[in-house]
Design an enzyme around this catalytic site. Structure first.
Site, PDB file in Angstrom:
ATOM      1  CG  HIS A  92      -0.928  -0.371   6.121  1.00 24.45           C
ATOM      2  ND1 HIS A  92       0.349  -0.049   5.709  1.00 24.45           N
ATOM      3  CD2 HIS A  92      -1.618   0.795   6.134  1.00 24.45           C
ATOM      4  CE1 HIS A  92       0.411   1.250   5.473  1.00 24.45           C
ATOM      5  NE2 HIS A  92      -0.770   1.781   5.724  1.00 24.45           N
ATOM      6  CE  LYS A 128      -1.857  -0.309   2.253  1.00 22.06           C
ATOM      7  NZ  LYS A 128      -2.953   0.514   1.678  1.00 22.06           N
ATOM      8  N   GLY A 142       0.850   2.758  -0.645  1.00 21.79           N
ATOM      9  CA  GLY A 142       1.018   3.949  -1.459  1.00 21.79           C
ATOM     10  C   GLY A 142       1.778   5.030  -0.718  1.00 21.79           C
TER      11      GLY A 142
END
Length: 251
Positions: A141, A145, A151
């Site tokens: 990511h 982040k 998640g």
């Protein structure tokens, strides 16, 4: 028309939801909630308790610590909530379950329909391959982040574990690990850099062969689209806890 409140409206995903809703005749954003102030084209409040306009649903893209208080206020106002915020701890997850006794609550660590197809494929692959293949999950990511692993990576790992009798142990990276890989491990590895929206890859590594199942998010709009679909689905449901599998089956 579905009247929406966006929790986290000044954040990146909040702005995406607002923009997409403004272009969709089925939705109207009537209010936003954020600790910061921004020019949104609708009133912005500090909390759901302060919101004094009528609405049909709340879409939450905020920070995990804000979720329990949001849910308490939603129960009082009898408002369904779509929770797309990631990084929830056990206590915060329990607050979802408690609220779902009173209102419809939709929770997904990833609002992409594509990711949920990937999860379905990975579950079937794990059933067939787990005895002879090692399983690793790699995610990447953007550098802003906060939670790690994502998640979604944990969602994928839990899906794999659910079809393997919950016997798998999660190993987060292998720094300073001098032991050989255990058969019942699922390795989970996080990369952070640049402006990457979201990359997830599940690797099944066997003897002389490797199978990879991957998903690449190219824009945040795919998550916005999923959140709006979830909102439309949720307003017609009874109190309970729902997820993307519920939405896909309904569709």
């Amino acid at each position: 028309m579905i009247r929406v409140i966006i929790n986290g409206c000044c954040g990146k995903m909040g702005k995406v939801i607002a923009s997409m809703a403004s272009q969709n005749q089925d939705f109207e954003v009537v209010a936003g909630i954020d600790q910061n102030q921004c020019q949104c084209g609708f009133p912005v409040y500090k909390s759901l308790d302060e919101v004094d306009v009528d609405a049909d649903v709340v879409i939450d893209f905020s920070y995990h610590t804000a979720v329990p208080q949001l849910l308490k206020a939603a129960v009082i106002k009898n408002l369904p909530v779509v929770v797309a915020t990631t990084g929830l701890d056990e206590e915060e997850i329990n607050s979802l379950k408690e609220a779902s006794n009173h209102i419809p609550v939709f929770r997904s660590a990833n609002m992409s329909l594509g990711i949920n197809v990937l999860i379905s494929l990975v579950k079937e692959a794990a059933k067939v391959l787990s005895d002879n293949f090692d399983i690793e999950i790699l995610e990447m990511h953007h550098n802003m982040k906060k939670d790690s692993p994502s998640g979604t990576a944990l969602l994928i790992a839990d899906a794999i574990n659910s079809v393997l009798g919950d016997r798998m142990e999660y190993v987060y990276g292998r720094h300073s690990n001098v032991d050989k890989r255990d058969k019942n491990e699922v390795g989970i590895h996080a990369l952070r850099g640049g402006t990457v929206v979201g990359e997830h890859e599940v690797i099944f590594a066997g003897h002389d062969e490797i199978i990879k199942i991957s998903h690449s998010a190219r824009s945040r709009e795919i998550f916005g689209n999923g959140a709006l679909l979830a909102a439309k689905f949720l307003i017609n449901q009874k109190p309970g806890l729902y997820d993307m599998e519920s939405l896909v089956k309904k569709g």
